[in-house]
Scaffold this active site. Structure first.
Site, short mmCIF file in Angstrom:
data_model
loop_
_atom_site.label_atom_id
_atom_site.label_comp_id
_atom_site.label_asym_id
_atom_site.label_seq_id
_atom_site.Cartn_x
_atom_site.Cartn_y
_atom_site.Cartn_z
N CYS A 58 -31.97 -83.29 -17.18
CA CYS A 58 -32.70 -83.67 -16.06
C CYS A 58 -33.70 -82.53 -16.10
CB CYS A 58 -31.90 -83.52 -14.91
SG CYS A 58 -30.35 -84.73 -15.11
N ASN A 60 -29.57 -79.24 -13.58
CA ASN A 60 -29.95 -79.72 -14.66
C ASN A 60 -28.73 -79.15 -15.67
OD1 ASN A 60 -30.84 -80.35 -17.31
ND2 ASN A 60 -32.03 -78.66 -17.27
N GLY A 61 -28.17 -79.86 -16.36
CA GLY A 61 -26.91 -79.31 -17.06
C GLY A 61 -25.58 -80.24 -17.01
N TYR A 72 -36.89 -81.38 -29.44
CA TYR A 72 -37.17 -83.17 -28.89
C TYR A 72 -37.38 -82.96 -27.65
CZ TYR A 72 -36.02 -87.45 -27.48
OH TYR A 72 -36.09 -88.66 -26.66
N GLY A 102 -36.46 -87.24 -17.51
CA GLY A 102 -35.51 -87.83 -16.55
C GLY A 102 -36.22 -89.20 -15.77
#
Lengths: 469, 469, 469, 469
Positions: C12, C112-113, C252, C38
């Protein structure tokens, strides 16, 4: 009830106003009062004297003008339309008013009615090189006007109107004028009112009440009225004839609070119920009506008979167009759609069930069954209009006689088919008495779909058209 | 009319079903029949025995379930809710049913009513480390249940219910059971029915009629019913007391076709109109009712008096939530919103105008003015319930006494303020006679907002709560 | 390419700002720059010092804030989140920031995670009576904080963070403060910047560039930063350790214009392409990259090799979420979806096709086939990262080893399976060289999914967690 | 860059297919590949041999065909259109294909281009009684065809085409045939391909690649092709002349993966960059391009110069039409909209910034400023096309000369106005060399907007038209 044929008919609503700085908003409110006349599309065209502006869309007035900013339309004159789709395609193109622009000026048309010779006229126009964009009758008139020369010629407009055969009420807006025209027999309702100095025109007077306007008079059969900034002109494009206003407008189409040709619809329906009791009394415990259009007649029947009026059937108000229809399986298990019976009211009772009309008989049968399932001991069906035995060529297309139950079966057969304990229709003289009040004695109504007596139009051409359809 | 206070009140609708393979669809249809009880949000939770599934959203049932694929919900049990927003925030989080999952099982709650000590209970829970997600009373019960141990303990549920003070009807769905609970005084309506072998429960019996279910019995005050796959268990979490069902349910909230505690609402309203004529007759030409909730009472008044019932006021059906409100300027010029008068009916007439109630008086004043502007010679206002003089602590928050016109002015003053020629309320004994039929003589109603006599709850705690609010 | 596993991962983007009167708008623009992280949901919570306000929804930032009026949020502090859905349900409830209110204050979290021990912590919380509303890891932290006492205690917050195992970057907003926390290994990117006097924090520095803010520094592994109106405080909740920033962020996930730990992503990708040429040169006519994430590496390969870079594959930009997928039949007839080959570029040519990674190999096979069908004489696949052979436990769930083509087949087998003329991966030392620039020599990266060497967390508990998953 | 004038131009995309049972779906995919040519509206008309069916709407192809059921269109032939709005009104009426029905057959038209004498032709048609419904040039052709007799006459169609002056590529679908026509100078791109036995036609060959079709040949200037079920006929409506394909199609409009007149767009752009280096080399550290249209030229410049190509500017992909524009205040504080600079790439560097063109100069100035604010030491602007000094009368309306910066200022003045350290344009011979490959040596391009040399049309009428505009 007549709602059965709603899918087959062309019955729209028109509204116009000239000379008010809130023309677009007032048209929006006026169209709300006519919403029952057409729920498939709505639109408004305004003129600010220089140019015409249009906003239209599919769906209810509220859908089309959702969060709409009326300052985008502006203008001191407007015409509006609510549309009920018929055999014509249900596309945005057919939603009215139709707006035609040219380098010399623009023209917008809103129309309620049915042009019987539209197909022939369209063929002639195409043969001569015209391209018609919609499948609507209304566009034909625009092309006829254009062919007759400049758009602003009143005599050209009269020539164009004389080529039409049918039932129609037209509003035509140009940059500097508004035209109002009613067919030579006055089959469609169209009234004129005033709001301060502004002129208003509408299919039903309920549109005057919602904006606080006052009724002035009916548009006359064959009359062409043109309103300019400095007043209004009236002229005739057809000779004066006895009016033949569609009786079904009283029985079913119009709002109960509207006056058609000066006769209040609710009051006429209540009289239909009273006449119906006189003609077909029955010993019973409660009178109930099929909502909404038969409530007034049921109250009239109750008042005349002394049998108490009760709410034996109730309509589910919140069932809109996104309602998910119950599957066949659930319907068989008893899930209702639009109407529910009220068990505690009808259980063990002899019920008089008043409805406005019977077309195919399927709805009536379903309601009788519903009442009996809810415990009604007897169900006596009383119809507040005569049996419908003939197709209508003026706008309510009941297709072929094959679908009309009354055209194919006897009273006894229908009674058995719908499962009622008794059945009676109002007579055509009863209906006439109920509708025609003192004020309008000279004015006639059209009951062709019941009696088969069609009003004759223009040198007998109508009969020919009939035979062809 | 009471619609004036709709913005202030918490009045929702609940529906549940156990043991039918079309549980979700049937709940959808049931919620349609309860739609009038709440239009701000709707939701359904189902159980397939293994897990609970939820779909909910803001708006009408039709909006929320637009083109919904019910196979996504599945299951043989379901509870549903329609919500009317109040002081709580109008967010999707507060739309019910609320669904709570845990690693040991899930629980969904749907609730109609008002927990008077919700604020205190919420504070205690937060103090102890809980996080509450919504601003809804309903979540408090979920946390109380969780605190009392495992979600599947009936005694824990009873302990949790005993901590609540107020008026409530709860449906609680778990993977393998459905609980139904009504407050100790039975202030809220809640009935049980059967559809084949399936159990159904709903705020109003109209939800049974729409799906073809049969009424079985009322949920009793202080009763907790639990339905499993192999049958239902009943127990009490409060001692047996005389019921005090909210009289306003008959006067205004419920659908005319519903039976509350075995009394039909339309029939009770008609009797209110009849009692009202007995208590306050008047010489007049027509009786008219303020649609929709006052029509039955107006018909009762007309039937008792012999004065004809007419449609003197009409409601514009198509004015939904996207309706663009007329500006102040247009309203002053006479543009109507929801109601229009029918000029041809009332012009030159002495009109009896029946309404269900008066709260602030502003709506009533507006309607009287509307009728007079349309030409009514006299307007006699007849209210089919006693004057509302006290706030309600059970769900209908009429804020402070300051807003209640009857709490601050005399009958003469109000008559003058609303511009009527005469004004009369139904007496509380008249209302009681109209509601309480033979079937339910032992059962009481709550008329606290009219009489000031509040039902006493749980060791006098209620009075304390009153004082605090 | 790695896009293949996007469906499986939790990656995210978070953004926060403290001390700017346009906090909500700036967060909106910042979230645009993080949109690629996201696309399933977005939300913003603001604080005006008195209360928190939330707006969130499913879809892109533009969808969620369509015509949004930011004055509804107001406030001088805000946190925002864009969400990529994973195994957790894709419902509005799981869209972040999560907002928790209580009578003593509120708290919003954006995360985020991936918390590896979330399931165990959730079980403990529920056992103790808590109700968790979402299926998101993030809510667990909120409950841990609440359990540890008042929400405004920094030591309670540190105790709560110490209970988490995993990779995480948290923003927590309260009425009067904002907390920023990064996991003890610094697996997730999180940078701090300044915009005038305001503090900003974001997953990627591209969010600083879009609003004109300046980069200040990285949040350190195990650091807890709290920002108040009068400044910021920093403290540690874990001992200092070497950073292990996820290498896939460079390969990426991140935008080419972002700097992660002071290293520019585009530049590192170009170096990956250069290293790749050094390790695996080939005689060819053109170099092309798979858009978008492999373009930089392809340019690097071209620059190092002297073979011209050409656009041999093109991505259809306008294929969004409402795109109608071609049927199997049409796909077999050659209808492309996201990528098209450029025939005139590749026809008759020996093509070096650079991609960022191979996961299952199906996409790579499809692209090789596409190039050959468009006439490429040879296709040499060059992968700008080492073979992915191990699952990631920190957020990118590549499920089981079974799906990873490199974990199950030899290089020769894969070359044959994808139909390439040759295939080579970048070595892990090559990747490390490409990423680690002079500025960050002491800082490490995590390449566990390629090398199998997982960073050890907290007393060896991590290995245990791995075994269980 | 040229995007500056996108608001002023009429540049659309057309696609047609004959003889494939998935005609509608394939057109949908083809329109995706042409989406960059017009994002204001899209539509498809199909023929099943009996009748034409239409679906169209405003917005992107994905918006218009959201969850569309292609079986509603059916048919084995289809034409489609994506529209870029210009001075014509942005209404649904103007979205193409336009569909005209008559009692003898229907006709649908899709058009890319600009009819210079449309206003005169429209006036003549209206004078003669026609009503035109749209403000689109395209409708004029339909009326001219209708005037010339039956819609199915090829000689009538040729007569109609001969009355048009301008740049145009027309697809016309009738029940039993499809017509394809290109203007006498071939100013617009239009290619023919095959997909199995089916014929396809499109503005760009990228539409062939996306559906797996093979390129066959160009439509020739002045050629009219008619496809029937049993094959295709070709005829000419104008004498053979040297082609003058718009150079701007290569510079800016078309997709890099398309071939125009057999020349690949990306390759030609790369050559433009190479030519530009030859003409205007500069000592610098990095080359960067303005995304998306200038990337290929920048790579060409880098390849020729040996200076590394880097991503110094990045475009925000997710900024769609619902993006909320930053206020003036926020823009001044540095909030970016579509483009962001990449600080770590440009800081302290001498940057060559390649752009495709300069029109007004405002965008160029903004980008130079952006790069300098991000720390660029020098910014050397290199434009991959000659200076635009003249209006285009064929579709790209650059209004008046007043807006064209190069028509009003010297190179030195412009350099200073945009704040660059140096500025150079590609020469017209350089551009010609870059575009014209061996395959197409005999074929010419139109560079009138740069050189002022307009291709002469039809007896010198073109010059007259120019003077009038």
């Amino acid at each position: 009830m007549l709602a059965e044929v709603r899918g087959l008919q062309e019955e729209c609503g028109v509204f116009g106003i000239w000379g008010h700085e809130k023309a677009a908003e007032l048209t929006y409110y006026g169209l709300h009062a006519l919403q029952h006349r057409g729920q498939e599309g709505a639109g408004i065209v305004t003129s600010n004297g220089q140019e015409l502006k249009l906003h239209k869309g599919q769906g209810l007035v509220n859908d089309v003008f959702k969060r709409f900013d009326f300052s985008k339309l502006g203008g001191c004159a407007a015409i509006g339309h609510v549309r009920y789709a018929t055999q014509g395609e249900s596309t945005i193109d057919n939603v009215q008013p139709l707006l035609f622009r040219s380098q010399t000026g623009s023209m917008a048309l809103a129309h309620n009615g049915n042009i019987m010779n539209a197909y022939e006229l369209r063929g002639e126009l195409e043969e001569a090189g015209s391209i018609l964009q919609t499948s609507s009758d209304t566009e034909v008139l625009a092309h006829l006007i254009k062919r007759n020369g400049r758009m602003d010629s009143i005599s050209g407009l009269k020539d164009a109107l004389r080529q039409l055969i049918g039932a129609y009420a037209f509003l035509i807006l140009q940059e500097d004028r508004m035209h109002i025209a009613l067919d030579p027999k006055g089959l469609r309702p169209l009234s004129i009112g005033k709001l301060g100095d502004a002129y208003v025109v509408a299919s039903e007077t309920s549109a005057f009440d919602i904006i606080g306007a006052h009724y002035e008079r009916e548009v006359l059969p064959g009359e062409l009225i043109t309103i300019f900034n400095d007043g209004m002109e009236t002229t005739r494009f057809a000779s004066e004839e006895k009016r033949a206003l569609c009786a079904m407008e009283y029985v079913y189409f119009s709002r109960p609070d509207s006056d058609l040709n000066k006769v209040n619809v609710h009051a006429s329906r209540k009289r239909m119920g009273m006449e119906l009791f006189k003609e077909a009394s029955v010993d019973a415990d409660v009178v109930t009506g099929v909502p909404d259009s038969s409530i007034s007649a049921a109250i009239g029947y109750a008042e005349a008979s002394g049998i108490p009026y009760e709410i034996g059937l109730i309509k589910n108000r919140y069932i809109g167009r996104t309602f998910i229809q119950p599957s066949q399986e659930l319907r068989e298990q008893g899930v209702k759609m639009k109407l529910s019976p009220v068990r505690r009211i009808v259980e063990g009772k002899r019920v008089v069930m008043v409805d406005d009309s019977i077309v195919r008989g399927t709805t009536c049968k379903r309601i009788v069954h519903m009442l009996k399932s809810a415990g009604a001991k007897e169900v006596h069906v009383r119809i507040a209009s005569p049996a419908i035995m003939n197709p209508c060529y003026y706008g309510i297309d009941m297709s072929t006689k094959k679908e009309l139950i009354a055209a194919n079966y006897s009273l006894e057969e229908i009674t058995e088919m719908i499962g009622a304990d008794s059945l009676a229709y109002l007579s055509s003289t009863g209906l006439e008495r109920a509708i025609v009040s003192d004020d309008s004695l000279e004015q006639g109504i059209c009951m062709a779909c019941m009696t088969g007596k069609y009003p004759v139009l223009k040198n007998g051409q109508l009969e020919i058209a009939y035979t062809k359809c």
